[in-house]
Structure formats: C-alpha cells, structure tokens
Design a protein around this motif. Structure first.
Motif, PDB file in Angstrom:
ATOM      1  N   VAL A 265       0.836  -1.203   0.000  1.00 60.02           N
ATOM      2  CA  VAL A 265       0.000   0.000   0.000  1.00 60.02           C
ATOM      3  C   VAL A 265       0.870   1.252   0.000  1.00 60.02           C
TER       4      VAL A 265
ATOM      5  N   CYS B 125      -8.231   1.598  -4.742  1.00 58.43           N
ATOM      6  CA  CYS B 125      -7.605   0.321  -5.095  1.00 58.43           C
ATOM      7  C   CYS B 125      -7.084   0.410  -6.522  1.00 58.43           C
TER       8      CYS B 125
ATOM      9  N   ASP C 191      -4.272   1.328  -2.378  1.00 60.30           N
ATOM     10  CA  ASP C 191      -3.997  -0.104  -2.357  1.00 60.30           C
ATOM     11  C   ASP C 191      -3.253  -0.466  -3.637  1.00 60.30           C
TER      12      ASP C 191
ATOM     13  N   TYR D 289      -4.423  -3.910   6.887  1.00 58.36           N
ATOM     14  CA  TYR D 289      -5.105  -3.375   5.710  1.00 58.36           C
ATOM     15  C   TYR D 289      -6.611  -3.541   5.824  1.00 58.36           C
TER      16      TYR D 289
END
Length: 214
Positions: A63, A154, A185, A206
C-alpha cells in the motif's frame, strides 16, 4: 481456498482464511455486484484470461499512504514544467483497453478481459471506479484506473506510451488527493511503486483500515 458458487455472491472472510499465497477463492463470475463486494471485503481478481477466476488477499499487502509519497527531483521538474496534462474519468474504457494491451515484461497474457472491462465500466458509471488520463500534445500517452471504496483507492493497472507518463499521472493524482484517501492499495509488491513510497503492511492491518474508511 474456497470454490465460489456461480449464482451466489459470497466470499470467504479474508480475516479468518489463512493462505500462504494470498489466494482466497476460485470461480464465481465478474459481475459488477460481485466485483464491488470483493473490493469491499479486501479481495481482488487476478488471473490469466481464459483461466478460472482467482480472488486474492495477499499477506502482507502493498500500500501507499499519501503522506509517504516520494517524488524524485527529475519527476518534480516534469510536473513543474507541465510536460503532461492530466484528466480524470474522460475515457475510462479506453484506459482499461490500453492497460489490457500494454506489454509487461515477464507476464504472459492479461486478466483484463472484455467481460472485466464491461463490468468495470458499469462500476464507473455508478461512481465506484475511476480513471486517470495522461495527455501530451492532445494524445493519450498514459493512465491508470482503480476502484473507489470510501477513502481507499484500489489501484488496478496502468499503462505508458512515453517515458514517465503513468508515473507523472500517479504522482499528480496522489498529491491532489492526499486529504481524500487514507491509502492507495497497490495490492502486490513492485519496485516501481516502492520507489514512490509504497510499503508492505500486514493483511489484517489493511483490512482494519478498509473497514474503518468505507
């Protein structure tokens, strides 16, 4: 690893399921509903086109916290000199298609199928997916796309047709959204993103951040 039922949108709990490889489930489909539910749980699809769908939640997770972003002197100059211009959500499908066709060293094929593009386009239309476009002389030369889950972005895939295009777009995007996103992410490790400040964190950390920021 759990085999998914094609007519039931469900996944194993990634907090409870241990997997050395990070593989959580196999099968199911790529419907927009299943995709969104997967990302909300911390899973993502990654497989070779034509193979069965594989769903992952790696441990550790790669991340980037926006405040940890690293920008080299050369990239600062590129951004300062406006070598590229950037837009968001101007040609989402085109960005995905370019990512699908991008050459990646050591990678045979792609998981970005037409079915996946169609489903992501629906997520985009409902505000759950976005693209960033990088332009030079009115030509699309880079970009990336990803899924929005609350304050988590993401990142899925990127492409560049000229040197530093997608990197510049990513740096600009993270800088502009430093207050909007808790983290980016990046899923699995890459030296490229590590050089920009991305780091490994435990899967459970996470998932905790994901839950708290949806």
């Amino acid at each position: 690893m759990v085999r998914l039922h094609p007519n039931e949108i469900s996944f194993p709990d990634p907090e409870l399921l241990e997997s050395e490889s990070g593989l959580m489930a196999i099968g199911g489909d790529l419907s927009p509903q299943r995709l969104l539910f997967a990302y909300q749980l911390g899973l993502f699809p990654w497989f070779n086109e034509g193979d069965e769908i594989l769903w992952w939640c790696p441990d550790p997770r790669f991340v980037l916290f926006p405040n940890d972003l690293k920008i080299s002197k050369s990239m600062k100059k590129i951004l300062r000199d406006h070598v590229f211009t950037f837009t968001e959500n101007q040609c989402f499908r085109k960005v995905m298609e370019e990512c699908k066709n991008a050459f990646r060293k050591g990678q045979d094929g792609t998981w970005i199928s037409k079915e996946l593009i169609d489903s992501f386009e629906i997520l985009h239309q409902h505000g759950f997916a976005k693209s960033v476009e990088v332009w030079q002389n009115d030509e699309l030369v880079g970009g990336f796309y990803g899924v929005l889950i609350g304050k988590i972005f993401c990142g899925e895939s990127m492409f560049s047709k000229v040197s530093n295009a997608s990197k510049a777009g990513f740096l600009d995007f993270v800088q502009r959204n430093a207050e909007n996103f808790k983290l980016i992410d990046c899923q699995i490790h890459s030296e490229h993103l590590e050089s920009l400040g991305a780091t490994m964190i435990p899967k459970l950390e996470y998932l905790k951040i994901l839950k708290e920021n949806q």
